[in-house]
Structure formats: structure tokens, C-alpha cells
Design an enzyme around this catalytic site. Structure first.
Site, PDB file in Angstrom:
ATOM      1  N   GLU A  84      -3.291  -8.385   2.880  1.00 42.43           N
ATOM      2  CA  GLU A  84      -3.163  -8.955   4.222  1.00 42.43           C
ATOM      3  C   GLU A  84      -4.405  -8.731   5.084  1.00 42.43           C
ATOM      4  O   GLU A  84      -4.513  -9.305   6.168  1.00 42.43           O
ATOM      5  CB  GLU A  84      -1.941  -8.349   4.929  1.00 42.43           C
ATOM      6  CG  GLU A  84      -2.156  -6.998   5.574  1.00 42.43           C
ATOM      7  CD  GLU A  84      -2.141  -5.828   4.599  1.00 42.43           C
ATOM      8  OE1 GLU A  84      -2.250  -4.673   5.061  1.00 42.43           O
ATOM      9  OE2 GLU A  84      -2.011  -6.066   3.383  1.00 42.43           O
ATOM     10  N   SER A 116      -7.902  -0.049  -0.212  1.00 42.12           N
ATOM     11  CA  SER A 116      -8.377   1.063   0.610  1.00 42.12           C
ATOM     12  C   SER A 116      -7.342   2.168   0.566  1.00 42.12           C
ATOM     13  O   SER A 116      -6.306   2.091   1.224  1.00 42.12           O
ATOM     14  CB  SER A 116      -8.603   0.597   2.053  1.00 42.12           C
ATOM     15  OG  SER A 116      -9.002   1.667   2.879  1.00 42.12           O
ATOM     16  N   CYS A 119       0.834  -1.205   0.000  1.00 40.72           N
ATOM     17  CA  CYS A 119       0.000   0.000   0.000  1.00 40.72           C
ATOM     18  C   CYS A 119       0.875   1.263   0.000  1.00 40.72           C
ATOM     19  O   CYS A 119       1.611   1.490  -0.933  1.00 40.72           O
ATOM     20  CB  CYS A 119      -0.978  -0.028   1.169  1.00 40.72           C
ATOM     21  SG  CYS A 119      -2.371   1.117   0.918  1.00 40.72           S
ATOM     22  N   ARG A 140     -15.905   3.210  10.929  1.00 42.83           N
ATOM     23  CA  ARG A 140     -15.100   4.276  11.541  1.00 42.83           C
ATOM     24  C   ARG A 140     -15.305   5.588  10.809  1.00 42.83           C
ATOM     25  O   ARG A 140     -15.538   6.641  11.422  1.00 42.83           O
ATOM     26  CB  ARG A 140     -13.627   3.877  11.518  1.00 42.83           C
ATOM     27  CG  ARG A 140     -12.669   4.926  12.065  1.00 42.83           C
ATOM     28  CD  ARG A 140     -11.255   4.685  11.540  1.00 42.83           C
ATOM     29  NE  ARG A 140     -11.188   4.833  10.088  1.00 42.83           N
ATOM     30  CZ  ARG A 140     -10.190   4.360   9.337  1.00 42.83           C
ATOM     31  NH1 ARG A 140      -9.200   3.681   9.890  1.00 42.83           N
ATOM     32  NH2 ARG A 140     -10.198   4.567   8.028  1.00 42.83           N
ATOM     33  N   HIS A 193      -4.365  -4.122  -0.062  1.00 46.49           N
ATOM     34  CA  HIS A 193      -4.127  -4.669   1.279  1.00 46.49           C
ATOM     35  C   HIS A 193      -4.488  -6.157   1.279  1.00 46.49           C
ATOM     36  O   HIS A 193      -5.468  -6.567   1.885  1.00 46.49           O
ATOM     37  CB  HIS A 193      -4.965  -3.932   2.312  1.00 46.49           C
ATOM     38  CG  HIS A 193      -4.376  -2.636   2.750  1.00 46.49           C
ATOM     39  ND1 HIS A 193      -3.278  -2.560   3.587  1.00 46.49           N
ATOM     40  CD2 HIS A 193      -4.714  -1.356   2.460  1.00 46.49           C
ATOM     41  CE1 HIS A 193      -2.975  -1.287   3.814  1.00 46.49           C
ATOM     42  NE2 HIS A 193      -3.821  -0.539   3.139  1.00 46.49           N
ATOM     43  N   LYS A 230     -12.045   8.294  -2.039  1.00 46.36           N
ATOM     44  CA  LYS A 230     -11.380   7.096  -1.538  1.00 46.36           C
ATOM     45  C   LYS A 230     -11.808   5.870  -2.333  1.00 46.36           C
ATOM     46  O   LYS A 230     -12.987   5.668  -2.614  1.00 46.36           O
ATOM     47  CB  LYS A 230     -11.725   6.900  -0.060  1.00 46.36           C
ATOM     48  CG  LYS A 230     -11.038   5.713   0.589  1.00 46.36           C
ATOM     49  CD  LYS A 230     -11.406   5.615   2.066  1.00 46.36           C
ATOM     50  CE  LYS A 230     -10.703   4.448   2.744  1.00 46.36           C
ATOM     51  NZ  LYS A 230     -11.037   4.349   4.187  1.00 46.36           N
TER      52      LYS A 230
END
Length: 312
Positions: A256, A211, A161, A268, A254, A182
Site C-alpha cells: 500500500e 520495510s 506487515c 527519518r 507494504h 532492517k
């Protein structure tokens, strides 16, 4: 095969619940001594459970929640047949706002203390600083030292990332830019290479979480002859890039992430009043109340298994 981690690392308990064999440095040394205590009566040679040299992998964890990120990467490294000795390293020019200093001193070694060592692999994680210019990041100069050091002291470096954007900029001068909004979701990536060992066993397409609020300059990427784009998404762009010998590997998403990580980020941002879009292709029926499917688990495990085979 087991992972060897620092004594008392909190992530160990979570990994052991998932039946991942995790040893501390002292227990690994004791096990090695125990194995070497058994000898073949005919040859006189020691009989060991594992005659392969453990792989040495350093992890530069730049994410705020250290334990969560540790678990995510250790889980993938622990699902392979290799024994991997993990060293967490930290940058001393940055004071963490989210992790107690005592935690870092206990489980993370300062970069200056390992720079004379050789490692098979290095992982540079993402970091929540993507909206800053690289020069504005307070630890940028020390991170550049790490990346320069990796060229001669690490067999293969895996940048993830923001870590991938930092690596592409430092090594190849490929800059990033801020997106209009985003990018968040699970995207289908098309495999462009059938020869690169990093993609061995992966299907022609596979899913990966993404992301981010920034992306790399595609024109500069196309003009760079020193790296190859191995997988790409029409919506999210280039995903896996590598130098010819895989000394430098860059992953834009990402891979992972846990199955719930994008949901946690979405809620969030929602709580902050940012009005985030529902992550693309993530919740069944695009309903945030539905449990997401772990569609990238097997590609992630296979990618890390292939990486460890490359650095063996």
C-alpha cells in the site's frame, strides 16, 4: 464506484484531488434515495445507477499516522469498480500517542460497537511494535478478539506487515524473529500460483516495497498445511500467503506504500543517527537524491481489485 467514508474525514480531500469518488455516509444515503426516485415506465421498477450491494470493509488502522495510512488503503480500494462502504475501527485498550482522542472518536468506531455486524472484508494494518513480543503489546488481547471475531463475521481478512505476523501467530502459531538488520527496499517477488484468484492478472514476477526488522519462522511456515505461499522473494522471503478459501490473507510487505514512503523512512532513520542502509532497488542508480519509480502501483491496484472480487 465510490467509497463511502465517515463525515469530515480529512483523507477525503486528498483522494478527491486524485479523481477518486468519495461519498460521506449522508451523501451516499441521499444518492441512494435519488436513484430510487426514478422508475422504468414499463416495469415500474426503480432505475438505479448501481444495483450491486455495496461491499462492507472494516479497517483496523494500527499505524501511528492515521491519515497517511487511510489515504494509502482508500486509494487502492477506490481504484476498483466496486462501491465500498468503509468503517474504521479502533481498539479501546490502547491510548494513541500520535493521534488525538477526538479524531479517533469522530472517525473510528470502537470494536465493541461493531462486533455484532457482518463485513465482507477486514484490513488489519501494520504497527510499529514489531520488536516487542506479541504478549508485550498492550492491545494484544483485544486484537486477538478481533481476529477471532473475523473468523465468523468477516468473509475475508487481509493482514498487512506486522498485522500479517500477528495473524499468522494467532491463527496458526507461526512466530516471528528479529532480523540482524532492517530489510528496506523494493523486492522482486515470484508468483507461485496460477490458480489463486487473488493473483489473477499479475505477471510471473512483480515488485513490492518491504520495510521491517522481523520475519516469520520459515520452518514453521513450511510445516503449516492450512495456508499456501502464493508469492516469494529470495531476498525478503514469503510475501503473500492465504488459506485455501482466502478467508485469511497475509501480506508481509507494504504493497500500500506511496512512492515516497520508503524515502521518508530512510531520511527519518538517517536524522535519528541510525545509519540506515539505502533502500534496496529503490532509488535510481542507488542515489538517494534521485526520485524513485512507482514500480508496484499496478500490482497493488490489481491485488486489491482481485480481493474485492473475491469478497463480492
Amino acid at each position: 464506484m465510490p467509497l463511502t467514508v465517515p463525515e469530515g474525514l480529512p483523507a477525503r480531500a486528498c483522494l478527491e484531488k486524485e479523481n477518486i469518488l468519495v461519498l460521506t455516509e449522508s451523501s451516499a444515503a441521499a444518492k441512494k434515495a435519488e436513484n430510487n426516485a426514478y422508475f422504468d415506465r414499463q416495469t415500474g421498477r426503480p432505475v438505479t445507477a448501481n444495483t450491486m450491494r455495496p461491499l462492507k470493509v472494516a479497517v483496523l488502522n494500527l499505524m501511528p499516522n492515521k491519515t497517511t495510512t487511510e489515504i494509502q488503503f482508500l486509494r487502492l480500494l477506490g481504484k476498483t469498480p466496486n462501491q465500498v462502504d468503509i468503517t474504521f475501527i479502533r481498539l479501546t485498550t490502547h491510548a494513541s500517542k500520535n493521534t488525538p482522542e477526538e479524531y479517533l472518536k469522530t472517525f473510528y468506531k470502537p470494536f465493541c460497537s461493531v462486533r455484532s455486524e457482518k463485513f465482507d472484508g477486514l484490513i488489519i494494518t501494520g504497527s510499529p511494535v514489531e520488536l516487542l513480543d506479541f504478549s508485550e503489546v498492550d492491545y494484544w488481547n483485544e486484537l486477538c478478539e478481533v481476529m477471532d471475531w473475523s473468523v465468523t463475521n468477516v468473509r475475508s481478512s487481509l493482514h498487512v506487515c506486522w498485522g500479517a505476523q500477528a495473524g499468522l501467530y494467532h491463527h496458526y502459531g507461526i512466530n516471528k524473529f528479529t532480523l540482524d538488520g532492517k530489510i528496506s527496499g523494493v523486492y522482486r517477488y515470484n508468483k507461485l500460483s496460477r490458480k489463486n484468484a487473488l493473483l489473477r492478472g499479475l505477471g510471473d514476477d512483480f515488485f513490492v516495497p518491504h520495510s521491517c526488522r522481523t520475519a516469520v519462522d520459515q520452518i514453521a511456515l513450511d510445516n503449516c498445511r492450512d495456508i499456501e505461499v502464493l508469492a516469494v522473494s529470495p531476498e525478503a522471503g514469503a510475501h503473500i500467503l492465504a488459506s485455501e478459501n482466502c478467508n485469511q490473507i497475509f501480506i508481509s510487505g507494504h504493497i500500500e506504500y506511496d512512492v515516497t514512503t520508503l524515502a521518508d523512512e530512510y531520511r527519518r532513520d538517517l536524522a535519528k543517527g541510525e545509519g540506515p542502509a539505502i533502500p534496496y532497488n529503490y532509488f535510481p542508480d542507488n542515489n538517494p537524491w534521485n526520485a524513485p519509480a512507482f514500480t508496484w502501483r499496478m500490482p497493488a491496484e490489481l491485488l486489491f481489485s482481485n480481493w474485492l472480487k473475491i469478497i463480492c
